[in-house]
Motif scaffolding. Structure first.
Motif, PDB file in Angstrom:
ATOM      1  N   ILE A   1      97.165  46.919  59.851  1.00 49.99           N
ATOM      2  CA  ILE A   1      97.339  45.999  58.726  1.00 49.99           C
ATOM      3  C   ILE A   1      96.975  46.687  57.411  1.00 49.99           C
ATOM      4  O   ILE A   1      97.686  46.564  56.410  1.00 49.99           O
ATOM      5  CB  ILE A   1      96.488  44.737  58.928  1.00 49.99           C
ATOM      6  N   GLY A   2      95.853  47.408  57.421  1.00 45.84           N
ATOM      7  CA  GLY A   2      95.415  48.073  56.193  1.00 45.84           C
ATOM      8  C   GLY A   2      96.408  49.103  55.692  1.00 45.84           C
ATOM      9  O   GLY A   2      96.715  49.163  54.496  1.00 45.84           O
ATOM     10  N   THR A   3      96.934  49.925  56.613  1.00 47.58           N
ATOM     11  CA  THR A   3      97.923  50.924  56.217  1.00 47.58           C
ATOM     12  C   THR A   3      99.203  50.248  55.735  1.00 47.58           C
ATOM     13  O   THR A   3      99.822  50.676  54.757  1.00 47.58           O
ATOM     14  CB  THR A   3      98.243  51.874  57.382  1.00 47.58           C
ATOM     15  N   GLY A   4      99.581  49.156  56.430  1.00 47.08           N
ATOM     16  CA  GLY A   4     100.763  48.422  56.012  1.00 47.08           C
ATOM     17  C   GLY A   4     100.622  47.858  54.612  1.00 47.08           C
ATOM     18  O   GLY A   4     101.536  47.966  53.778  1.00 47.08           O
ATOM     19  N   LEU A   5      99.477  47.262  54.333  1.00 39.91           N
ATOM     20  CA  LEU A   5      99.263  46.704  52.998  1.00 39.91           C
ATOM     21  C   LEU A   5      99.190  47.793  51.933  1.00 39.91           C
ATOM     22  O   LEU A   5      99.625  47.582  50.795  1.00 39.91           O
ATOM     23  CB  LEU A   5      97.989  45.857  52.987  1.00 39.91           C
ATOM     24  N   LEU A   6      98.658  48.958  52.302  1.00 39.40           N
ATOM     25  CA  LEU A   6      98.646  50.069  51.354  1.00 39.40           C
ATOM     26  C   LEU A   6     100.065  50.465  50.972  1.00 39.40           C
ATOM     27  O   LEU A   6     100.370  50.664  49.784  1.00 39.40           O
ATOM     28  CB  LEU A   6      97.904  51.264  51.963  1.00 39.40           C
ATOM     29  N   VAL A   7     100.949  50.570  51.948  1.00 40.57           N
ATOM     30  CA  VAL A   7     102.337  50.911  51.647  1.00 40.57           C
ATOM     31  C   VAL A   7     103.010  49.785  50.868  1.00 40.57           C
ATOM     32  O   VAL A   7     103.820  50.034  49.959  1.00 40.57           O
ATOM     33  CB  VAL A   7     103.117  51.230  52.936  1.00 40.57           C
TER      34      VAL A   7
ATOM     35  N   LEU B   1     105.879  55.496  32.106  1.00 39.51           N
ATOM     36  CA  LEU B   1     105.258  54.183  32.197  1.00 39.51           C
ATOM     37  C   LEU B   1     105.356  53.632  33.618  1.00 39.51           C
ATOM     38  O   LEU B   1     104.417  53.012  34.122  1.00 39.51           O
ATOM     39  CB  LEU B   1     105.915  53.219  31.208  1.00 39.51           C
ATOM     40  N   GLN B   2     106.464  53.876  34.270  1.00 40.27           N
ATOM     41  CA  GLN B   2     106.620  53.447  35.659  1.00 40.27           C
ATOM     42  C   GLN B   2     105.564  54.092  36.555  1.00 40.27           C
ATOM     43  O   GLN B   2     104.947  53.438  37.399  1.00 40.27           O
ATOM     44  CB  GLN B   2     108.016  53.797  36.166  1.00 40.27           C
ATOM     45  N   LEU B   3     105.347  55.397  36.345  1.00 45.06           N
ATOM     46  CA  LEU B   3     104.346  56.099  37.152  1.00 45.06           C
ATOM     47  C   LEU B   3     102.944  55.575  36.850  1.00 45.06           C
ATOM     48  O   LEU B   3     102.115  55.442  37.764  1.00 45.06           O
ATOM     49  CB  LEU B   3     104.415  57.600  36.894  1.00 45.06           C
ATOM     50  N   LEU B   4     102.670  55.280  35.592  1.00 45.16           N
ATOM     51  CA  LEU B   4     101.368  54.739  35.222  1.00 45.16           C
ATOM     52  C   LEU B   4     101.117  53.407  35.921  1.00 45.16           C
ATOM     53  O   LEU B   4     100.037  53.175  36.478  1.00 45.16           O
ATOM     54  CB  LEU B   4     101.289  54.558  33.705  1.00 45.16           C
ATOM     55  N   GLU B   5     102.113  52.544  35.908  1.00 48.66           N
ATOM     56  CA  GLU B   5     101.981  51.233  36.545  1.00 48.66           C
ATOM     57  C   GLU B   5     101.799  51.383  38.060  1.00 48.66           C
ATOM     58  O   GLU B   5     100.951  50.712  38.668  1.00 48.66           O
ATOM     59  CB  GLU B   5     103.216  50.389  36.226  1.00 48.66           C
ATOM     60  N   ASN B   6     102.591  52.261  38.645  1.00 49.23           N
ATOM     61  CA  ASN B   6     102.528  52.489  40.086  1.00 49.23           C
ATOM     62  C   ASN B   6     101.176  53.074  40.498  1.00 49.23           C
ATOM     63  O   ASN B   6     100.551  52.620  41.473  1.00 49.23           O
ATOM     64  CB  ASN B   6     103.665  53.415  40.484  1.00 49.23           C
ATOM     65  N   SER B   7     100.692  54.054  39.766  1.00 52.42           N
ATOM     66  CA  SER B   7      99.426  54.708  40.118  1.00 52.42           C
ATOM     67  C   SER B   7      98.243  53.778  39.893  1.00 52.42           C
ATOM     68  O   SER B   7      97.293  53.760  40.692  1.00 52.42           O
ATOM     69  CB  SER B   7      99.244  55.992  39.301  1.00 52.42           C
ATOM     70  N   PHE B   8      98.281  52.982  38.831  1.00 51.28           N
ATOM     71  CA  PHE B   8      97.184  52.055  38.533  1.00 51.28           C
ATOM     72  C   PHE B   8      97.055  51.017  39.645  1.00 51.28           C
ATOM     73  O   PHE B   8      95.959  50.750  40.152  1.00 51.28           O
ATOM     74  CB  PHE B   8      97.437  51.380  37.186  1.00 51.28           C
ATOM     75  N   ALA B   9      98.186  50.429  40.041  1.00 51.88           N
ATOM     76  CA  ALA B   9      98.165  49.429  41.106  1.00 51.88           C
ATOM     77  C   ALA B   9      97.713  50.042  42.429  1.00 51.88           C
ATOM     78  O   ALA B   9      96.948  49.423  43.190  1.00 51.88           O
ATOM     79  CB  ALA B   9      99.548  48.802  41.261  1.00 51.88           C
ATOM     80  N   THR B  10      98.156  51.256  42.716  1.00 50.42           N
ATOM     81  CA  THR B  10      97.785  51.911  43.973  1.00 50.42           C
ATOM     82  C   THR B  10      96.290  52.215  44.023  1.00 50.42           C
ATOM     83  O   THR B  10      95.636  51.994  45.048  1.00 50.42           O
ATOM     84  CB  THR B  10      98.591  53.204  44.163  1.00 50.42           C
ATOM     85  N   ALA B  11      95.741  52.722  42.924  1.00 50.91           N
ATOM     86  CA  ALA B  11      94.312  53.043  42.877  1.00 50.91           C
ATOM     87  C   ALA B  11      93.459  51.802  43.112  1.00 50.91           C
ATOM     88  O   ALA B  11      92.512  51.822  43.917  1.00 50.91           O
ATOM     89  CB  ALA B  11      93.964  53.680  41.532  1.00 50.91           C
ATOM     90  N   LEU B  12      93.806  50.713  42.444  1.00 49.67           N
ATOM     91  CA  LEU B  12      93.038  49.487  42.612  1.00 49.67           C
ATOM     92  C   LEU B  12      93.244  48.892  44.006  1.00 49.67           C
ATOM     93  O   LEU B  12      92.287  48.457  44.662  1.00 49.67           O
ATOM     94  CB  LEU B  12      93.445  48.465  41.550  1.00 49.67           C
ATOM     95  N   GLY B  13      94.492  48.875  44.459  1.00 47.98           N
ATOM     96  CA  GLY B  13      94.795  48.307  45.763  1.00 47.98           C
ATOM     97  C   GLY B  13      94.107  49.055  46.890  1.00 47.98           C
ATOM     98  O   GLY B  13      93.583  48.448  47.835  1.00 47.98           O
ATOM     99  N   LEU B  14      94.094  50.379  46.813  1.00 46.47           N
ATOM    100  CA  LEU B  14      93.448  51.181  47.852  1.00 46.47           C
ATOM    101  C   LEU B  14      91.952  50.899  47.905  1.00 46.47           C
ATOM    102  O   LEU B  14      91.380  50.731  48.993  1.00 46.47           O
ATOM    103  CB  LEU B  14      93.702  52.661  47.600  1.00 46.47           C
ATOM    104  N   ALA B  15      91.312  50.828  46.747  1.00 52.22           N
ATOM    105  CA  ALA B  15      89.881  50.544  46.715  1.00 52.22           C
ATOM    106  C   ALA B  15      89.572  49.194  47.361  1.00 52.22           C
ATOM    107  O   ALA B  15      88.624  49.061  48.146  1.00 52.22           O
ATOM    108  CB  ALA B  15      89.372  50.565  45.275  1.00 52.22           C
ATOM    109  N   VAL B  16      90.386  48.192  47.053  1.00 52.49           N
ATOM    110  CA  VAL B  16      90.179  46.855  47.620  1.00 52.49           C
ATOM    111  C   VAL B  16      90.378  46.864  49.134  1.00 52.49           C
ATOM    112  O   VAL B  16      89.607  46.254  49.892  1.00 52.49           O
ATOM    113  CB  VAL B  16      91.122  45.839  46.956  1.00 52.49           C
ATOM    114  N   LEU B  17      91.410  47.564  49.598  1.00 51.23           N
ATOM    115  CA  LEU B  17      91.690  47.604  51.038  1.00 51.23           C
ATOM    116  C   LEU B  17      90.585  48.321  51.807  1.00 51.23           C
ATOM    117  O   LEU B  17      90.249  47.937  52.936  1.00 51.23           O
ATOM    118  CB  LEU B  17      93.037  48.282  51.289  1.00 51.23           C
TER     119      LEU B  17
END
Length: 243
Positions: free
Chosen positions: A22-28, A47-63
């Motif tokens: 589940i965790g890996t799935g939610l990360l993807v 800007l697309q990369l900034l948005e993508n990287s920002f969301a990924t960094a926060l999402g990974l920490a939460v997961l």
């Protein structure tokens, strides 16, 4: 992420495997979904990369915070493999049986996560990516990104600072989106999952094998650096957390 030694003994293997899937799935889902959203919101690649990287960094920490107490929140086959290899002598890491259960769950979860992201944005459930990422400089980027991730995780665990791993790992991946040429996949399961979406975060199936190979190379280098640079002064059986 956390070392398997930090997982409560009450966490049965099947629960840990489900958590990894589940965790890996939610990360993807976070990676692909935020990539689709970024492409919809802006025409500027930076800007697309900034948005993508920002969301990924926060999402990974939460997961990691969410699933770490159950499975260690590896979400990554090379992290699980390094945990097994580094802990095999004192049995502080994953057993071989646990490793062979974690990895398929991570890969299957990653594929399901890409499908979920596609469906949430009205895309076909599976749309094979056409984004080719086969080039020497990208493979160097993946080697560097993966080696750095392994060193970060196990240096924190071995020095008793595992509690800060969620923030540290999220920050590292967010930064590595920018300082590596490959935008830091650093994860074979996530790489496979991203092939299932022909969107901003995708990777062509023909490019997957090269990325995975150099992620493994990076993991081996990172593991060697951990052993050389960070003597295990604090037992992971007594420390607290790891990705």
């Amino acid at each position: 992420m956390t070392s398997s030694a930090d997982v409560p003994v009450t966490a049965q293997l099947w629960r840990r495997v489900v958590a990894e899937g589940i965790g890996t799935g939610l990360l993807v889902t976070v990676v692909v979904g935020s990539g689709i959203a970024a492409a919809n919101l802006s025409n500027d690649a930076g800007l697309q990369l900034l948005e993508n990287s920002f969301a990924t960094a926060l999402g990974l920490a939460v997961l990691i915070l969410m699933f770490g107490p159950v499975s260690g929140a590896h979400f990554n086959p090379v992290v699980s493999a390094a945990d097994w290899w580094l802990g095999r002598r004192d049995r502080s890491g994953l057993s071989l049986r646990e490793l062979t259960a974690y990895v398929p769950a991570q890969v299957i979860g990653a594929m399901a996560g890409a499908v979920l992201a596609n469906l949430m944005y009205g895309e076909a459930a599976v749309s094979w990516s056409t984004t080719s990422r086969s080039a020497g400089h990208l493979w160097i980027g993946e080697t560097v990104a993966t080696a750095g991730l392994i060193v970060l995780i196990f240096s924190l665990v071995w020095s008793g600072r595992a509690a800060i791993a969620p923030a540290a790992v999220g920050a590292y991946i967010g930064a590595a989106y920018w300082f590596t040429s490959s935008t830091s996949f650093a994860n074979p399961a996530v790489t496979i999952g991203r092939a299932f979406s022909d969107t901003f975060a995708g990777i062509a199936p023909s490019s997957v094998l090269g990325f995975v190979f150099f992620q493994i190379v990076g993991a081996c280098l990172g593991t060697g650096l951990v052993v050389a640079l960070f003597p295990r002064v604090v037992s992971t059986t007594k420390s607290g957390v790891t990705s």
